[in-house]
Write an enzyme that holds these catalytic residues in place. Structure first.
Site, mmCIF file in Angstrom:
data_model
loop_
_atom_site.group_PDB
_atom_site.id
_atom_site.type_symbol
_atom_site.label_atom_id
_atom_site.label_comp_id
_atom_site.label_asym_id
_atom_site.label_seq_id
_atom_site.Cartn_x
_atom_site.Cartn_y
_atom_site.Cartn_z
ATOM 1 N N GLU A 25 -62.619 -96.469 63.411
ATOM 2 C CA GLU A 25 -63.179 -97.706 64.655
ATOM 3 C C GLU A 25 -64.760 -98.312 63.597
ATOM 4 O OE1 GLU A 25 -61.779 -98.735 67.136
ATOM 5 O OE2 GLU A 25 -61.763 -96.764 68.334
ATOM 6 N N HIS A 26 -64.891 -99.779 64.321
ATOM 7 C CA HIS A 26 -66.210 -100.154 63.653
ATOM 8 C C HIS A 26 -65.940 -100.148 61.772
ATOM 9 C CE1 HIS A 26 -68.460 -101.468 66.429
ATOM 10 N NE2 HIS A 26 -67.706 -100.247 67.373
ATOM 11 N N GLY A 112 -62.145 -105.342 79.558
ATOM 12 C CA GLY A 112 -63.039 -104.787 79.337
ATOM 13 C C GLY A 112 -62.854 -103.287 78.375
ATOM 14 N N LEU A 115 -58.714 -101.773 75.463
ATOM 15 C CA LEU A 115 -57.372 -102.022 75.192
ATOM 16 C C LEU A 115 -56.799 -102.888 74.375
ATOM 17 C CD1 LEU A 115 -56.055 -99.337 77.478
ATOM 18 C CD2 LEU A 115 -57.377 -98.104 75.806
ATOM 19 N N SER A 117 -57.020 -106.228 75.453
ATOM 20 C CA SER A 117 -56.349 -107.328 76.058
ATOM 21 C C SER A 117 -56.962 -108.395 75.716
ATOM 22 C CB SER A 117 -57.230 -107.568 77.811
ATOM 23 O OG SER A 117 -58.644 -107.566 77.567
ATOM 24 N N ASP A 163 -57.476 -105.151 66.122
ATOM 25 C CA ASP A 163 -56.924 -105.885 67.471
ATOM 26 C C ASP A 163 -55.354 -106.501 66.682
ATOM 27 O OD1 ASP A 163 -58.842 -104.406 68.120
ATOM 28 O OD2 ASP A 163 -60.450 -106.057 69.062
HETATM 29 C C1 GLA Z 1 -62.860 -104.186 69.056
HETATM 30 C C2 GLA Z 1 -62.924 -105.184 67.863
HETATM 31 C C3 GLA Z 1 -62.370 -104.768 66.220
HETATM 32 C C4 GLA Z 1 -62.631 -103.355 65.888
HETATM 33 C C5 GLA Z 1 -63.150 -101.985 66.933
HETATM 34 C C6 GLA Z 1 -63.299 -100.408 66.339
HETATM 35 O O1 GLA Z 1 -61.838 -104.006 68.938
HETATM 36 O O2 GLA Z 1 -61.834 -105.951 68.050
HETATM 37 O O3 GLA Z 1 -62.145 -105.928 65.122
HETATM 38 O O4 GLA Z 1 -63.938 -103.657 65.402
HETATM 39 O O5 GLA Z 1 -63.770 -103.214 67.614
HETATM 40 O O6 GLA Z 1 -63.221 -100.454 65.810
#
Ligand code: GLA
Length: 352
Positions: A25-26, A112, A115, A117, A163
């Site tokens: 994540e991030h 929000g 997941l 959307s 995503d």
């Molecule tokens: C959101 C962003 C992604 C990613 C995540 C964190 O989903 O759209 O690009 O940075 O947060 O991992």
């Protein structure tokens, strides 16, 4: 150019899935690693060719309408309308000759929720508009980049490619190990036997444009700049001492999270799901303590899941609210309201 035969096609239906990011994540905008999978829930767009020069869009679940000239979608729209106008405009700007259309949009991913959307909506819109113009097999990586420009330039969320790549390249039964430096994608079987993955709503919705998301991304860019690096992928443990608080903690999260992605791939290959659970916990702790991306509602949700025996639980997506992902062993029962999630196929045309 519309392809031959496109004019005879008057209606197409496209589906874009939401995604769960198992771990990583991030890290996408830092040239790092992630391990998402496309889910069964998503957004369906039915596109019907119409006369004239407009796009008419109907967000069925919201009971809202929009209409704009295809030649000039205009930038003065917010919410779901910005996604529709941005997707049409970016496709046209990239040389695709779209047809005027009526778009019926329905979805099963809560907005929000973490997941995704929004990526589900962008990719379903893009596939539907392209298929109506006779383009059935777009370059999916290029399309992910285009959809990400919609988020960045039309919606104001400075998100990465996680995503969109998950939604467009997802495969039934697999997670995707994505290396965001090379954009190399490896499909990793997600076989969990009688273990279960579920998501639970923290009760707190988020928007990337309005949360701390953009601020975190800026901090990572600032850290890379101070270290003289193109991306944090190349940062080393030894670099942390050269950074002020809290940039050192942000980079520590990215380094640890990249390592957890590969540790999770190894644990999955070995069938060691208890270890996957511990890695999910490690990711959550890092997002909370090093990345400062948690909230009281998310913490309560994680604690409740651990109390009923989750082997691992973590906030999923950008954080600052949204859903929590949890892994349960064969003997443990997820709480009421938990939604099972499993890896489904990527975005597709379902009818033409
Ligand atoms: C959101 C962003 C992604 C990613 C995540 C964190 O989903 O759209 O690009 O940075 O947060 O991992």
């Amino acid at each position: 150019m519309p392809r031959e035969g496109a004019a005879s096609r008057t209606r197409v239906v496209a589906f874009g899935p939401g995604r769960v990011n198992l771990i990583g994540e991030h890290t996408d905008y830092a040239g790092g690693l992630s391990l998402p999978f496309a889910i069964e829930e998503g957004v369906t767009v039915t596109a019907t060719a119409i006369a004239g020069g407009d796009v008419e869009a109907h967000a069925v679940d919201l009971g809202e309408e929009d209409s704009f000239p295809l030649a000039d979608p205009g930038r003065d729209a917010a919410g779901w309308r910005a996604f529709v106008r941005g997707t049409a405009a970016e496709l046209t700007a990239s040389g695709h000759e779209l047809r005027p259309a009526r778009l019926e949009i329905t979805g099963t991913v809560p907005e929000g929720s973490g997941l995704s959307s929004s990526a589900a909506l962008e990719v379903a819109l893009a596939l539907a508009l392209l298929a109506l113009a006779g383009e059935d097999e777009p370059d999916r990586v290029a399309l992910a980049r285009l959809c990400s420009r919609v988020e960045n330039d039309w919606v104001g969320a400075n998100t990465g490619l996680l995503d969109q790549l998950a939604a467009l390249l997802g495969e039934q039964g697999h997670a995707l190990r994505i290396d965001f430096r090379s954009l190399r994608v490896t499909h990793v079987p997600l076989e969990i036997g009688d273990w279960r993955l579920v998501t639970v709503d923290s009760g707190e919705a988020h928007t990337h444009a309005g949360s701390g998301y953009n601020a975190r991304r800026r901090e990572c860019e600032e850290a890379a700049r101070r270290l003289g690096l193109d991306s944090l992928r190349d940062a080393q443990e030894a670099d942390l001492a050269r950074l002020p608080v809290p940039l050192d903690r942000r980079v520590r999260h990215v380094l640890g999270e990249n390592a957890r992605v590969d540790a999770t791939v190894d644990a999955l290959r070995e069938g060691d799901l208890a270890r996957v659970g511990r890695l999910l916990d490690g990711s959550h702790t890092s997002m909370r303590d090093l990345y400062d991306a948690s909230t009281a509602a998310v913490e309560r949700t994680v604690a409740a899941l651990k109390d009923v025996g989750a082997a691992g639980a973590r906030m999923v997506g950008g954080g600052f609210g949204g859903h929590v992902l949890a892994l349960f062993g064969p003997g443990d029962r997820p709480p009421h309201g938990a939604r099972p999630v499993s890896p489904g196929p990527g975005a597709r045309i379902v009818e033409r």
